[in-house]
Design an enzyme around this catalytic site. Structure first.
Site, mmCIF file in Angstrom:
data_model
loop_
_atom_site.group_PDB
_atom_site.id
_atom_site.type_symbol
_atom_site.label_atom_id
_atom_site.label_comp_id
_atom_site.label_asym_id
_atom_site.label_seq_id
_atom_site.Cartn_x
_atom_site.Cartn_y
_atom_site.Cartn_z
ATOM 1 C CB CYS A 1 -0.918 -0.025 1.221
ATOM 2 S SG CYS A 1 -1.839 1.490 1.412
ATOM 3 C CE LYS B 1 -4.926 3.752 -6.212
ATOM 4 N NZ LYS B 1 -5.836 2.703 -5.743
ATOM 5 C CD GLU C 1 -28.938 19.038 -4.131
ATOM 6 O OE1 GLU C 1 -29.995 19.395 -3.600
ATOM 7 O OE2 GLU C 1 -28.147 19.838 -4.660
ATOM 8 C CB ALA D 1 11.356 -14.503 7.919
ATOM 9 C CG ASP E 1 -3.556 -8.144 -0.320
ATOM 10 O OD1 ASP E 1 -4.533 -7.777 0.359
ATOM 11 O OD2 ASP E 1 -3.055 -7.449 -1.235
ATOM 12 C CD GLU F 1 -7.425 2.522 -8.793
ATOM 13 O OE1 GLU F 1 -8.335 2.643 -7.964
ATOM 14 O OE2 GLU F 1 -6.309 2.037 -8.505
ATOM 15 C CB CYS G 1 -3.348 2.623 -1.496
ATOM 16 S SG CYS G 1 -3.382 0.967 -0.826
ATOM 17 C CG HIS H 1 -29.391 23.050 -3.182
ATOM 18 N ND1 HIS H 1 -29.538 22.242 -4.284
ATOM 19 C CD2 HIS H 1 -29.584 24.329 -3.598
ATOM 20 C CE1 HIS H 1 -29.822 23.006 -5.327
ATOM 21 N NE2 HIS H 1 -29.851 24.264 -4.934
ATOM 22 C CE1 TYR I 1 -7.275 -1.137 -6.591
ATOM 23 C CE2 TYR I 1 -8.093 -3.386 -6.698
ATOM 24 C CZ TYR I 1 -7.262 -2.443 -6.137
ATOM 25 O OH TYR I 1 -6.425 -2.792 -5.108
HETATM 26 C C1 LIG Z 1 -1.257 -0.816 -7.531
HETATM 27 C C2 LIG Z 1 -2.082 -1.126 -6.307
HETATM 28 C C3 LIG Z 1 -3.014 -0.220 -5.879
HETATM 29 C C4 LIG Z 1 -3.774 -0.482 -4.745
HETATM 30 N N1 LIG Z 1 -4.710 0.433 -4.356
HETATM 31 C C5 LIG Z 1 -5.449 0.216 -3.253
HETATM 32 C C6 LIG Z 1 -6.381 1.184 -2.810
HETATM 33 O O1 LIG Z 1 -6.550 2.240 -3.423
HETATM 34 N N2 LIG Z 1 -7.072 0.929 -1.671
HETATM 35 C C7 LIG Z 1 -6.915 -0.235 -0.941
HETATM 36 O O2 LIG Z 1 -7.555 -0.404 0.090
HETATM 37 N N3 LIG Z 1 -6.035 -1.186 -1.371
HETATM 38 C C8 LIG Z 1 -5.309 -0.985 -2.495
HETATM 39 N N4 LIG Z 1 -4.394 -1.929 -2.899
HETATM 40 C C9 LIG Z 1 -4.299 -3.208 -2.139
HETATM 41 C C10 LIG Z 1 -3.443 -3.045 -0.890
HETATM 42 O O3 LIG Z 1 -2.185 -2.519 -1.235
HETATM 43 C C11 LIG Z 1 -3.274 -4.395 -0.197
HETATM 44 O O4 LIG Z 1 -4.551 -4.952 0.050
HETATM 45 C C12 LIG Z 1 -2.541 -4.275 1.131
HETATM 46 O O5 LIG Z 1 -1.267 -3.696 0.956
HETATM 47 C C13 LIG Z 1 -2.392 -5.655 1.767
HETATM 48 O O6 LIG Z 1 -1.644 -5.573 2.957
HETATM 49 P P1 LIG Z 1 -0.867 -6.875 3.487
HETATM 50 O O7 LIG Z 1 -0.351 -6.508 4.834
HETATM 51 O O8 LIG Z 1 -1.708 -8.068 3.346
HETATM 52 O O9 LIG Z 1 0.344 -7.089 2.479
HETATM 53 P P2 LIG Z 1 1.500 -6.075 1.881
HETATM 54 O O10 LIG Z 1 1.134 -4.694 2.194
HETATM 55 O O11 LIG Z 1 1.643 -6.518 0.512
HETATM 56 O O12 LIG Z 1 2.727 -6.458 2.789
HETATM 57 C C14 LIG Z 1 3.393 -7.682 2.675
HETATM 58 C C15 LIG Z 1 4.868 -7.442 2.967
HETATM 59 O O13 LIG Z 1 5.498 -8.691 3.205
HETATM 60 C C16 LIG Z 1 6.804 -8.655 2.677
HETATM 61 N N5 LIG Z 1 7.229 -10.057 2.523
HETATM 62 C C17 LIG Z 1 6.690 -10.986 1.691
HETATM 63 N N6 LIG Z 1 7.280 -12.182 1.897
HETATM 64 C C18 LIG Z 1 8.207 -12.000 2.884
HETATM 65 C C19 LIG Z 1 9.108 -12.875 3.554
HETATM 66 N N7 LIG Z 1 9.170 -14.182 3.277
HETATM 67 N N8 LIG Z 1 9.934 -12.351 4.498
HETATM 68 C C20 LIG Z 1 9.894 -11.020 4.817
HETATM 69 N N9 LIG Z 1 9.041 -10.166 4.222
HETATM 70 C C21 LIG Z 1 8.182 -10.650 3.275
HETATM 71 C C22 LIG Z 1 6.640 -7.867 1.389
HETATM 72 O O14 LIG Z 1 7.872 -7.316 0.964
HETATM 73 C C23 LIG Z 1 5.623 -6.812 1.815
HETATM 74 O O15 LIG Z 1 6.256 -5.625 2.246
HETATM 75 C C24 LIG Z 1 -3.596 -1.699 -4.032
HETATM 76 C C25 LIG Z 1 -2.656 -2.627 -4.464
HETATM 77 C C26 LIG Z 1 -1.901 -2.354 -5.593
HETATM 78 C C27 LIG Z 1 -0.892 -3.354 -6.057
#
Ligand SMILES: Cc1cc2nc3c(=O)[nH]c(=O)nc-3n(C[C@H](O)[C@H](O)[C@H](O)COP(=O)(O)OP(=O)(O)OC[C@H]3O[C@@H](n4cnc5c(N)ncnc54)[C@H](O)[C@@H]3O)c2cc1C
Length: 461
Positions: free
Chosen positions: A43, A51, A443, A115, A305, A183, A48, A438, A179
């Site tokens: 994000c 973007k 509205e 990890a 995710d 976008e 997010c 208004h 989306y």
């Molecule tokens: C282009 C784009 C636009 C988006 N726009 C929106 C929006 O407008 N609004 C919205 O609500 N959501 C949006 N999203 C979705 C949102 O970014 C995700 O839903 C959110 O970031 C999920 O959070 P998370 O904690 O599950 O994973 P992430 O935020 O993806 O975090 C996972 C982290 O784990 C790390 N990682 C992975 N494997 C390992 C490992 N083995 N060891 C150590 N670190 C590791 C990664 O490097 C990453 O930093 C967008 C996504 C994208 C790609």
């Protein structure tokens, strides 16, 4: 368990992982977070936030276009991509530092490395060290799908690379109808690029209300974006001065960049989950969890995710918080995944909450639709051809609002507030009883008097 190094090991410093770690540390847990790339996750770093900054940049074009009708004459504006990218990078670096600072302030520690599981209680770090943990939270997020290995796939960028392009693509082909694809199509079009969207399905924004899908497509096409549906890119050639995308319908398109945004998959590869018995959801490949985000291995949890439930930042944050409350706060919290308001930052924007018309008609026997499609007051003078669409879906038996769908300026801001009303189970009478503000576009939501359609489903035999 006395020999364990930490109470909680969090894999992934993104939205879900950081929130869980902070709250757990606040309850006094000894917490370690591993992040292999940059703190803040998708994000903050490549989702997010960057973007939305780019959406703001492209909005300026529309404001400039609207200005003449209001009496402004503005000399031909120029846009500099490298300034936008540099300023965006500066803000992302600031946010990354804030995430790190706040997490460490909570008492959690961070290791900047990958990890993976060695066994069900042991994590192996990229440094070679091993950490034993009483509880483990998998919050590794998702990653872009690349699709089939078509010839030239190595030339195609994803949403990961689009934030770091050195030069502005004056022509771009974007494959995808979700989306993220749309976008970016609107961002690049607003910034002055020739944009072609290629999508295999019959219309963009699958899963959204049909009226939203039709309206957004029409508005995007009005703004000059070519939307080609029912076809795919099946080959990309690279030339000295760009790329040629060959489509399944026999046509080809020249461009400076080709981007695919065709979905995302949960980040589970290489984590060693198979060896420790963590089960996957067979429907979507995400980690299977119960209502408390607990996996099939009782001391291992997963949020965000990587579980492929609803892939949005606020959902990952809420799940991470609920996990920490449940496990370390001794206060079981379930996350309600119903009626989640969400926005699509296309231009015009989409804001949506609750059921779409198709879902409502499948679930309820009497469904009333209230719909309006109009030119905003601003457009009457600016000369913009853009139109606003608003739709309420009502359970006619109880008068309850089942869904609200808006396409128009600030729809994301509007739907946040409508989301509260829908969550409170507001009725159409509640909307009607609310005084209008208004003159606004919103509205319309409280002045929709007559249903545009009434659907009664025959009882099943
Ligand atoms: C282009 C784009 C636009 C988006 N726009 C929106 C929006 O407008 N609004 C919205 O609500 N959501 C949006 N999203 C979705 C949102 O970014 C995700 O839903 C959110 O970031 C999920 O959070 P998370 O904690 O599950 O994973 P992430 O935020 O993806 O975090 C996972 C982290 O784990 C790390 N990682 C992975 N494997 C390992 C490992 N083995 N060891 C150590 N670190 C590791 C990664 O490097 C990453 O930093 C967008 C996504 C994208 C790609």
């Amino acid at each position: 368990m006395a020999d364990l190094d930490v109470d909680l090991f969090v894999i992934g410093g993104g939205s879900g992982g950081v929130r869980a770690a902070r709250i757990a540390a606040g309850y006094g847990a000894n917490v370690l977070v591993a992040e292999e790339y940059r703190m803040g996750g998708t994000c903050v770093i490549r989702g997010c936030v960057p973007k939305k900054l780019m959406v703001y940049a492209s909005h300026v074009r529309h404001e400039l276009d609207d200005a003449a009708g209001f009496g402004w004459s503005i000399p031909e504006a120029t846009f500099d991509w490298s300034t936008l990218i540099a300023n965006k990078d500066k803000e992302i670096a600031r946010l990354e530092a804030a995430y790190t600072f706040n997490l460490e302030k909570s008492g959690a520690r961070i290791v900047k490395t990958r990890a993976v599981f060695e066994d069900a209680h042991t994590l192996r770090l990229g440094t070679g060290e091993r950490v034993k943990a009483k509880h483990i939270l998998i919050a590794t997020g998702g990653a872009p799908n690349h699709g089939e290995a078509i010839p030239g796939i190595e030339h195609v960028i994803s949403s990961n690379e689009v934030f770091h392009l050195k030069t502005f693509p004056k022509r771009i082909v974007i494959q995808g109808g979700g989306y993220i694809a749309l976008e970016f199509a609107c961002i690049f079009a607003g910034l002055g690029a020739d944009v072609t969207v290629v999508y295999r399905g019959d219309n963009i924004l699958r899963g959204f209300d049909e009226d939203v899908r039709a309206h957004v497509r029409k508005e995007m096409e009005k703004s000059g974006i070519a939307v080609l549906t029912g076809c795919v890119v099946n080959k990309v050639d690279k030339h000295e001065d760009g790329f040629t995308s060959h489509l399944s319908n026999g046509s080809s398109i020249a461009s400076d960049q080709v981007m695919f945004a065709i979905g995302r998959h949960p980040n589970v590869k290489g984590l060693g989950l198979e060896n420790i018995g963590v089960a996957f959801n067979p429907k979507n490949g995400g980690i299977a969890v119960n209502e408390f985000s607990r996996t099939s291995v009782p001391h291992i949890y997963a949020v965000g995710d990587v579980t492929h439930r609803i892939n949005l930042t606020p959902v990952a944050i809420r799940e991470g918080h609920a996990f920490a409350d449940t496990v370390f706060g001794k206060r079981p919290v379930r996350v309600d995944h119903n009626d989640i308001p969400t926005a699509v930052f296309t231009q015009p924007e989409v804001g949506t909450v609750g059921l779409n018309e198709t879902e409502a008609r499948a679930k309820f026997t009497h469904v009333d639709i209230y719909k309006t499609d109009f030119r905003s007051l601003k457009s009457t003078v600016s000369g913009s051809e853009s139109r606003v669409m608003m739709k309420l879906i009502v359970d006619a038996s109880t008068d309850r609002i089942l869904g609200c769908h808006i396409v128009g300026p600030e729809a994301g801001e509007l739907i946040q507030i409508v989301g509260v009303a829908v969550k409170m189970k507001a009725t159409k009478a509640d909307f009607d009883g609310t005084m209008a503000v208004h003159p606004t576009a919103a509205e319309e939501l409280v002045t929709l008097r007559t249903p545009s359609a009434r659907h009664v489903r025959e009882a099943a035999e």
